[in-house]
Every structure is written in C-alpha cells, then in structure tokens.
Design an enzyme around this catalytic site. Structure first.
Site, PDB file in Angstrom:
ATOM      1  N   GLU A 114     -41.361 -14.248   0.965  1.00  0.00           N
ATOM      2  CA  GLU A 114     -40.488 -14.339   2.381  1.00  0.00           C
ATOM      3  C   GLU A 114     -41.628 -15.049   3.181  1.00  0.00           C
ATOM      4  O   GLU A 114     -42.823 -14.668   3.405  1.00  0.00           O
ATOM      5  CB  GLU A 114     -39.952 -13.067   2.678  1.00  0.00           C
ATOM      6  CG  GLU A 114     -39.191 -13.191   3.871  1.00  0.00           C
ATOM      7  CD  GLU A 114     -38.141 -14.281   4.121  1.00  0.00           C
ATOM      8  OE1 GLU A 114     -38.290 -14.801   5.094  1.00  0.00           O
ATOM      9  OE2 GLU A 114     -37.102 -14.116   3.320  1.00  0.00           O
ATOM     10  N   ASP A 163     -31.240 -21.307   2.547  1.00  0.00           N
ATOM     11  CA  ASP A 163     -30.817 -21.876   3.763  1.00  0.00           C
ATOM     12  C   ASP A 163     -30.300 -23.164   3.263  1.00  0.00           C
ATOM     13  O   ASP A 163     -30.635 -24.178   2.742  1.00  0.00           O
ATOM     14  CB  ASP A 163     -32.159 -22.322   4.613  1.00  0.00           C
ATOM     15  CG  ASP A 163     -31.851 -22.458   6.034  1.00  0.00           C
ATOM     16  OD1 ASP A 163     -30.790 -23.415   6.076  1.00  0.00           O
ATOM     17  OD2 ASP A 163     -32.706 -22.453   6.908  1.00  0.00           O
ATOM     18  N   THR A 260     -25.124  -7.656  -0.589  1.00  0.00           N
ATOM     19  CA  THR A 260     -25.535  -7.542   0.668  1.00  0.00           C
ATOM     20  C   THR A 260     -24.969  -7.783   1.782  1.00  0.00           C
ATOM     21  O   THR A 260     -23.735  -8.370   1.854  1.00  0.00           O
ATOM     22  CB  THR A 260     -26.799  -8.320   0.706  1.00  0.00           C
ATOM     23  OG1 THR A 260     -26.543  -9.836   1.031  1.00  0.00           O
ATOM     24  CG2 THR A 260     -27.929  -8.184  -0.313  1.00  0.00           C
ATOM     25  N   PHE A 262     -25.364  -9.989   4.133  1.00  0.00           N
ATOM     26  CA  PHE A 262     -25.181 -11.624   4.180  1.00  0.00           C
ATOM     27  C   PHE A 262     -23.906 -12.067   3.312  1.00  0.00           C
ATOM     28  O   PHE A 262     -23.018 -12.762   3.853  1.00  0.00           O
ATOM     29  CB  PHE A 262     -26.521 -12.273   3.710  1.00  0.00           C
ATOM     30  CG  PHE A 262     -26.463 -13.619   3.898  1.00  0.00           C
ATOM     31  CD1 PHE A 262     -27.213 -14.201   4.933  1.00  0.00           C
ATOM     32  CD2 PHE A 262     -25.957 -14.509   2.720  1.00  0.00           C
ATOM     33  CE1 PHE A 262     -27.059 -15.705   5.352  1.00  0.00           C
ATOM     34  CE2 PHE A 262     -25.979 -15.908   3.265  1.00  0.00           C
ATOM     35  CZ  PHE A 262     -26.629 -16.442   4.178  1.00  0.00           C
TER      36      PHE A 262
END
Length: 281
Positions: A114, A163, A260, A262
């Site tokens: 990350e 992304d 999650t 998200f």
C-alpha cells in the site's frame, strides 16, 4: 486498491486519445498525495510499524525499493520465521481483506502493499489489535517490489478493486498491464495464481484485453459474462450499453475475499463484481 479513486486537476477534456508518457517518467497507478494521520492512526503507526512495516526503501518517504534488496525464500524465512507459502496483495487499502485472510489462514504468510499513509496505518492497526504474526506491510510502488522478487517466491498475488482510472487518457495508469503481468508470472511458483476483482465494467474489459492473450497465463474462470467490446471514459459510461458485446470467461467470487465496506458500497450502487483467476501456465 480499496481506497477512494485518486483525483487530480485536469483542465483538458477527456478524449479517447491516449497520450504517451514522457520517456523520463514512470507511469504510476496512483497519485502521490500526503495523507495526514489522525491521532488514532498515528498511535497505530508508532506502536506497530516496528513489528509489521518492512524497511526496504532507499530513503524515508520513497516508494522505491533500495538497490540490492531481493524478496526471496531466504528473506521470507528471516522475516516470517517460517517457510510457509507467501501471498502478496497489491493495494491493500484499509487492510480489511488482507488482515482477515491472515487471521483465518495462519499457515500462510501475507505481504500487503500500500502506498498511502492512512491505509498503511489502518492495516498496522488491524494486524496489531489481532496480534497477527503472519503478515507484513510494505509501503512501496508494487511494480518496483515485483522487480525485486526472486523467481517463484510467491504462491498467489491478489489485486482487488484497483483504482479504475476512468478517464480514457488515464487508462495507461491502470495497475494491470502486460509488463507487471510478466513480473508477477516470474514471481509466482509453478501453478500460482493472480486473483483480480473489479466492480467497474470497463476495467473488466481492460483485464481481459491484457491477460487473456498473454503467453504463460491460463484463465481459470468457469462463468460466461457479456461485456461491451469498446472502451468508455469518465462521463460517458452509458454509451457502453449500445456497443457490440462479446462473451468472456470469468470466475465465481473468490471465497477468500471478505466483503469489505468498499465492496458493499459497489454492490449497493448496483455494480456487478467481476472476479478473475489467472494461473501461471
């Protein structure tokens, strides 16, 4: 990456034209931005970075890998104190998935990649609160890390909800690219897999275009899905419905991926989750 898509100021209108990258600059799959840590995340960083965060950068703040570093089986044995299989997650976001996986699979080692400080800190917090021993975090640009990996060091690589870079001229920034696929294939042991998931239809088409025709990879999916055969950019996604469609092969949802926040938001918005399993052939 299970973080909000990066934004950047762009005074030019979106268009299908792809502008080549300047030869002196790397094309990055993220925008480097400062992410201030609140008091809770700063405490997590202070308390747990020494246990979980790998020291592999050439200098503080760098997302590169220092010269001479190699992620091989000897490094795995020294770092994790065992010789268990290694799973690498690209873009761990807030760490929900990789920490849950590490907790439920204690006989496997996990490396979370990350770039953003808050995501790193939150992953450290989750791992530290659970007292996990089989996870480490690297704040590094993923392609640079894979260049430093020894052949066959990893059992699996995960890339969940990267992304999407929705503008047409930014599609070159998407993390799934032939060059990275080559490095990941080399990094995987025989029979290893690259698991990918996205809730963006145009990104699903991008994954198929990159991966399905690459030598040395086998699409292990068993589901047939219909996708438009042309790309759309930010603001004109509705045009995809009228494009010609074709059938593609994808996988059922990977059971090892937790649901999650998200992913829940994507489902609530009516998006379809696309799962991929590519095996090193």
């Amino acid at each position: 990456m299970q973080t909000a898509p990066a934004t950047e100021t762009d005074p030019t209108p979106d268009s299908p034209a792809e502008h080549p990258a300047h030869p002196m600059h790397k094309v990055l799959s993220f925008v480097r931005r400062s992410g201030r840590l609140d008091a809770r995340l700063q405490r997590a960083w202070d308390n747990y970075a020494g246990d979980y965060l790998l020291d592999i950068a050439p200098a503080p703040g760098s997302l590169d890998v220092r010269d001479g570093f190699t992620l091989d089986r000897d490094y795995v044995r020294r770092t994790w104190s065992n010789d268990n299989p290694l799973i690498i997650e690209i873009g761990t976001g807030q760490g929900e998935n990789v920490v849950a996986a590490a907790e439920s699979r204690p006989d496997e080692n996990f490396l979370a990649l990350e770039v953003y400080d808050p995501g790193v800190a939150h992953t450290l917090l989750l791992a530290g609160k659970r007292g996990l021993k089989n996870i480490r975090v690297a704040q590094v640009n993923a392609p640079e890390l894979f260049k430093a990996c020894a052949d066959g060091v990893a059992a699996e690589v995960w890339t969940f909800f990267p992304d999407p870079w929705p503008k047409m001229k930014h599609h070159k920034r998407r993390i799934v690219q032939p060059e990275l696929a080559g490095e990941i294939r080399r990094t995987l042991a025989d029979g290893g897999v690259w698991r990918i998931a996205t809730d963006i239809e145009d990104y699903a088409l991008h994954v198929h275009e990159v991966m399905d025709g690459l030598d040395g990879w086998r699409n292990e999916g068993g589901n047939t899905v219909s996708l438009p055969t042309g790309h759309v950019g930010k603001g004109n996604a509705e045009l995809a419905a009228d494009m010609p469609h074709a059938d593609f092969t994808e996988s059922t949802r990977f059971e090892g991926r937790v649901l999650t926040n998200f992913e829940k938001k994507g489902l609530a918005a009516g998006r379809v989750i696309h799962d991929f399993t590519y095996c090193k052939a």
